[in-house]
Motif scaffolding. Structure first.
Motif, PDB file in Angstrom:
ATOM      1  N   HIS A 167     -32.418  -0.992  15.805  1.00  0.00           N
ATOM      2  CA  HIS A 167     -33.280   0.139  16.130  1.00  0.00           C
ATOM      3  C   HIS A 167     -33.747   0.012  17.581  1.00  0.00           C
ATOM      4  O   HIS A 167     -34.064  -1.089  18.039  1.00  0.00           O
ATOM      5  CB  HIS A 167     -34.511   0.176  15.216  1.00  0.00           C
ATOM      6  CG  HIS A 167     -34.195   0.254  13.757  1.00  0.00           C
ATOM      7  ND1 HIS A 167     -33.578   1.337  13.179  1.00  0.00           N
ATOM      8  CD2 HIS A 167     -34.409  -0.644  12.754  1.00  0.00           C
ATOM      9  CE1 HIS A 167     -33.438   1.127  11.878  1.00  0.00           C
ATOM     10  NE2 HIS A 167     -33.923  -0.069  11.594  1.00  0.00           N
ATOM     11  N   ARG A 169     -36.358   2.229  20.388  1.00  0.00           N
ATOM     12  CA  ARG A 169     -37.257   3.374  20.555  1.00  0.00           C
ATOM     13  C   ARG A 169     -37.265   3.781  22.029  1.00  0.00           C
ATOM     14  O   ARG A 169     -37.509   2.958  22.912  1.00  0.00           O
ATOM     15  CB  ARG A 169     -38.660   3.030  20.078  1.00  0.00           C
ATOM     16  CG  ARG A 169     -39.555   4.241  19.874  1.00  0.00           C
ATOM     17  CD  ARG A 169     -40.814   3.847  19.119  1.00  0.00           C
ATOM     18  NE  ARG A 169     -40.534   3.578  17.719  1.00  0.00           N
ATOM     19  CZ  ARG A 169     -40.444   4.511  16.775  1.00  0.00           C
ATOM     20  NH1 ARG A 169     -40.599   5.794  17.097  1.00  0.00           N
ATOM     21  NH2 ARG A 169     -40.203   4.185  15.524  1.00  0.00           N
ATOM     22  N   PRO A 176     -32.081  13.259  24.805  1.00  0.00           N
ATOM     23  CA  PRO A 176     -31.474  12.703  23.590  1.00  0.00           C
ATOM     24  C   PRO A 176     -29.954  12.602  23.679  1.00  0.00           C
ATOM     25  O   PRO A 176     -29.368  11.637  23.171  1.00  0.00           O
ATOM     26  CB  PRO A 176     -31.911  13.683  22.500  1.00  0.00           C
ATOM     27  CG  PRO A 176     -33.147  14.318  23.032  1.00  0.00           C
ATOM     28  CD  PRO A 176     -32.945  14.412  24.512  1.00  0.00           C
ATOM     29  N   ILE A 180     -27.810   9.116  23.165  1.00  0.00           N
ATOM     30  CA  ILE A 180     -26.731   8.972  22.182  1.00  0.00           C
ATOM     31  C   ILE A 180     -25.420   8.610  22.869  1.00  0.00           C
ATOM     32  O   ILE A 180     -24.647   7.774  22.368  1.00  0.00           O
ATOM     33  CB  ILE A 180     -26.588  10.269  21.363  1.00  0.00           C
ATOM     34  CG1 ILE A 180     -27.820  10.439  20.456  1.00  0.00           C
ATOM     35  CG2 ILE A 180     -25.312  10.248  20.527  1.00  0.00           C
ATOM     36  CD1 ILE A 180     -27.827  11.719  19.657  1.00  0.00           C
ATOM     37  N   LEU A 183     -25.559   4.932  23.689  1.00  0.00           N
ATOM     38  CA  LEU A 183     -25.395   4.116  22.490  1.00  0.00           C
ATOM     39  C   LEU A 183     -23.956   4.141  21.988  1.00  0.00           C
ATOM     40  O   LEU A 183     -23.445   3.133  21.488  1.00  0.00           O
ATOM     41  CB  LEU A 183     -26.354   4.585  21.395  1.00  0.00           C
ATOM     42  CG  LEU A 183     -27.843   4.339  21.665  1.00  0.00           C
ATOM     43  CD1 LEU A 183     -28.697   4.955  20.567  1.00  0.00           C
ATOM     44  CD2 LEU A 183     -28.138   2.850  21.794  1.00  0.00           C
ATOM     45  N   VAL A 212     -23.129   5.162  16.130  1.00  0.00           N
ATOM     46  CA  VAL A 212     -24.508   5.642  16.279  1.00  0.00           C
ATOM     47  C   VAL A 212     -24.919   6.343  14.992  1.00  0.00           C
ATOM     48  O   VAL A 212     -24.302   7.337  14.595  1.00  0.00           O
ATOM     49  CB  VAL A 212     -24.637   6.597  17.476  1.00  0.00           C
ATOM     50  CG1 VAL A 212     -26.086   7.081  17.609  1.00  0.00           C
ATOM     51  CG2 VAL A 212     -24.195   5.917  18.767  1.00  0.00           C
ATOM     52  N   GLY A 214     -27.851   7.718  14.571  1.00  0.00           N
ATOM     53  CA  GLY A 214     -28.603   8.904  14.971  1.00  0.00           C
ATOM     54  C   GLY A 214     -30.066   8.623  15.206  1.00  0.00           C
ATOM     55  O   GLY A 214     -30.499   7.472  15.313  1.00  0.00           O
ATOM     56  N   VAL A 215     -30.851   9.686  15.279  1.00  0.00           N
ATOM     57  CA  VAL A 215     -32.302   9.568  15.425  1.00  0.00           C
ATOM     58  C   VAL A 215     -32.892   9.302  14.040  1.00  0.00           C
ATOM     59  O   VAL A 215     -32.761  10.117  13.131  1.00  0.00           O
ATOM     60  CB  VAL A 215     -32.909  10.854  16.019  1.00  0.00           C
ATOM     61  CG1 VAL A 215     -34.422  10.714  16.162  1.00  0.00           C
ATOM     62  CG2 VAL A 215     -32.276  11.180  17.365  1.00  0.00           C
ATOM     63  N   THR A 216     -33.531   8.161  13.890  1.00  0.00           N
ATOM     64  CA  THR A 216     -34.014   7.757  12.563  1.00  0.00           C
ATOM     65  C   THR A 216     -35.526   7.856  12.409  1.00  0.00           C
ATOM     66  O   THR A 216     -36.034   7.651  11.308  1.00  0.00           O
ATOM     67  CB  THR A 216     -33.564   6.323  12.245  1.00  0.00           C
ATOM     68  OG1 THR A 216     -33.938   5.469  13.334  1.00  0.00           O
ATOM     69  CG2 THR A 216     -32.057   6.268  12.055  1.00  0.00           C
ATOM     70  N   GLN A 226     -36.973   7.011  17.712  1.00  0.00           N
ATOM     71  CA  GLN A 226     -36.195   5.834  17.324  1.00  0.00           C
ATOM     72  C   GLN A 226     -34.747   6.211  17.073  1.00  0.00           C
ATOM     73  O   GLN A 226     -34.457   7.123  16.301  1.00  0.00           O
ATOM     74  CB  GLN A 226     -36.795   5.194  16.069  1.00  0.00           C
ATOM     75  CG  GLN A 226     -35.997   3.992  15.556  1.00  0.00           C
ATOM     76  CD  GLN A 226     -36.627   3.352  14.352  1.00  0.00           C
ATOM     77  OE1 GLN A 226     -37.591   2.594  14.469  1.00  0.00           O
ATOM     78  NE2 GLN A 226     -36.121   3.667  13.174  1.00  0.00           N
ATOM     79  N   TYR A 227     -33.833   5.492  17.729  1.00  0.00           N
ATOM     80  CA  TYR A 227     -32.397   5.670  17.540  1.00  0.00           C
ATOM     81  C   TYR A 227     -31.846   4.404  16.878  1.00  0.00           C
ATOM     82  O   TYR A 227     -32.374   3.308  17.079  1.00  0.00           O
ATOM     83  CB  TYR A 227     -31.686   5.906  18.868  1.00  0.00           C
ATOM     84  CG  TYR A 227     -32.116   7.156  19.600  1.00  0.00           C
ATOM     85  CD1 TYR A 227     -31.328   8.310  19.593  1.00  0.00           C
ATOM     86  CD2 TYR A 227     -33.314   7.192  20.315  1.00  0.00           C
ATOM     87  CE1 TYR A 227     -31.719   9.456  20.278  1.00  0.00           C
ATOM     88  CE2 TYR A 227     -33.716   8.327  20.991  1.00  0.00           C
ATOM     89  CZ  TYR A 227     -32.913   9.463  20.971  1.00  0.00           C
ATOM     90  OH  TYR A 227     -33.306  10.595  21.637  1.00  0.00           O
ATOM     91  N   THR A 228     -30.756   4.554  16.112  1.00  0.00           N
ATOM     92  CA  THR A 228     -30.213   3.421  15.364  1.00  0.00           C
ATOM     93  C   THR A 228     -28.693   3.374  15.473  1.00  0.00           C
ATOM     94  O   THR A 228     -28.030   4.406  15.405  1.00  0.00           O
ATOM     95  CB  THR A 228     -30.611   3.520  13.876  1.00  0.00           C
ATOM     96  OG1 THR A 228     -32.026   3.578  13.766  1.00  0.00           O
ATOM     97  CG2 THR A 228     -30.096   2.318  13.085  1.00  0.00           C
TER      98      THR A 228
END
Length: 277
Positions: A167, A169, A176, A180, A183, A212, A214-216, A226-228
């Protein structure tokens, strides 16, 4: 004096017996093709059993030398009755440890060399599995021994595959799409660098490579979104790949000028605020 010498001899023979069992067991497994962790686990169990057998046999023989016990029928029956009484009152925890240890081994909940979390408290690498207890080595290299009867839960980090979940942030001011994209580039780097350690499917292709997710989260706090990213890897490479993934994210974000979110402190001058009002 003769009894003392015989007692010393019994102790020495017991020690030699244990060493012989360890030696012959190792030699037998040296010529087999079993998994290394499986071999270490079985050796640990055999040595544990040999310790118990040697200890109790030596105690009985030494007591016999001094005439404390005798192997006639009446003594055996009396001893059996006393042993049953002692076992009923004093050995309940021991029996519980042995039974629980048997189920741990039978169900293959862990092996020597596995990285485990026990009772949600003790974390480390399994070094020894015995009938009564197990021993693990934690991150500080402390050896922790736990009675099998006290083991309530086992979280095993070393079974077949593990999912790396990272994760990060990022400030809400960051684009965004740019985040992405960065990532995704990190995932390409990880998939190429660690392709031999990614878990494969039946076609020998990575079943869950890094990607990726996505946005979690955008509601947890106000500092950023938060991106994961996730990927499934071989368990023994989990920690090193996780660390490298975080490093690559930081490097890629620095390259693209993306800022990691962090709490900000705002100072308000009350005098200026009153003048403004």
């Amino acid at each position: 004096m003769n009894k003392f010498i015989k007692s010393i001899t019994i102790v020495i023979v017991s020690y030699i017996f244990i060493r012989f069992i360890k030696y012959i067991t190792k030699k037998i497994f040296d010529i087999t093709r079993f998994d290394v962790q499986y071999e270490r686990t079985v050796i640990s169990i055999i040595v544990s059993i040999s310790y118990y057998l040697s200890f109790f046999t030596a105690c009985i023989l030494i007591l016999k030398e001094y005439g404390i016990i005798d192997f006639n029928q009446s003594t055996i029956l009396t001893g059996a009755g006393l042993f049953g009484l002692v076992a009923g009152f004093a050995s309940q925890s021991l029996i519980k440890d042995i039974l629980n240890g048997f189920f741990i081994l039978f169900e293959k909940q862990m092996k020597v060399g596995d990285y485990v979390l026990i009772n949600e408290r003790f974390r480390g690498t399994v070094e020894e599995i015995g009938l009564r207890s197990i021993s693990i080595r934690d991150w500080d290299l402390r050896r922790i021994s736990l009675p099998n009867g006290e083991i309530k839960s086992i979280m095993n980090y070393s079974r077949k595959k593990m999912r790396v979940i990272i994760h990060v942030r990022v400030s809400y001011e960051s684009d965004p799409n740019l985040v992405i994209q960065a990532l995704e580039e990190v995932c390409v780097i990880l998939n190429e660098k660690y392709k031999e350690f990614l878990v494969k499917n039946m076609m020998k292709e990575p079943s869950n490579p890094f990607k990726v997710y996505g946005v979690t989260d955008i509601y947890k706090d106000s500092i950023g979104a938060q991106y994961t990213i996730t990927g499934v890897v071989e368990p023994f490479k989990y920690w090193s790949i996780s660390k490298d993934a975080r490093l690559n994210i930081l490097l890629k974000f620095k390259e693209k000028g993306i800022k990691i979110a962090y709490p900000k402190r705002v100072n308000i001058n009350l005098d200026e605020y009153d003048n403004y009002l």
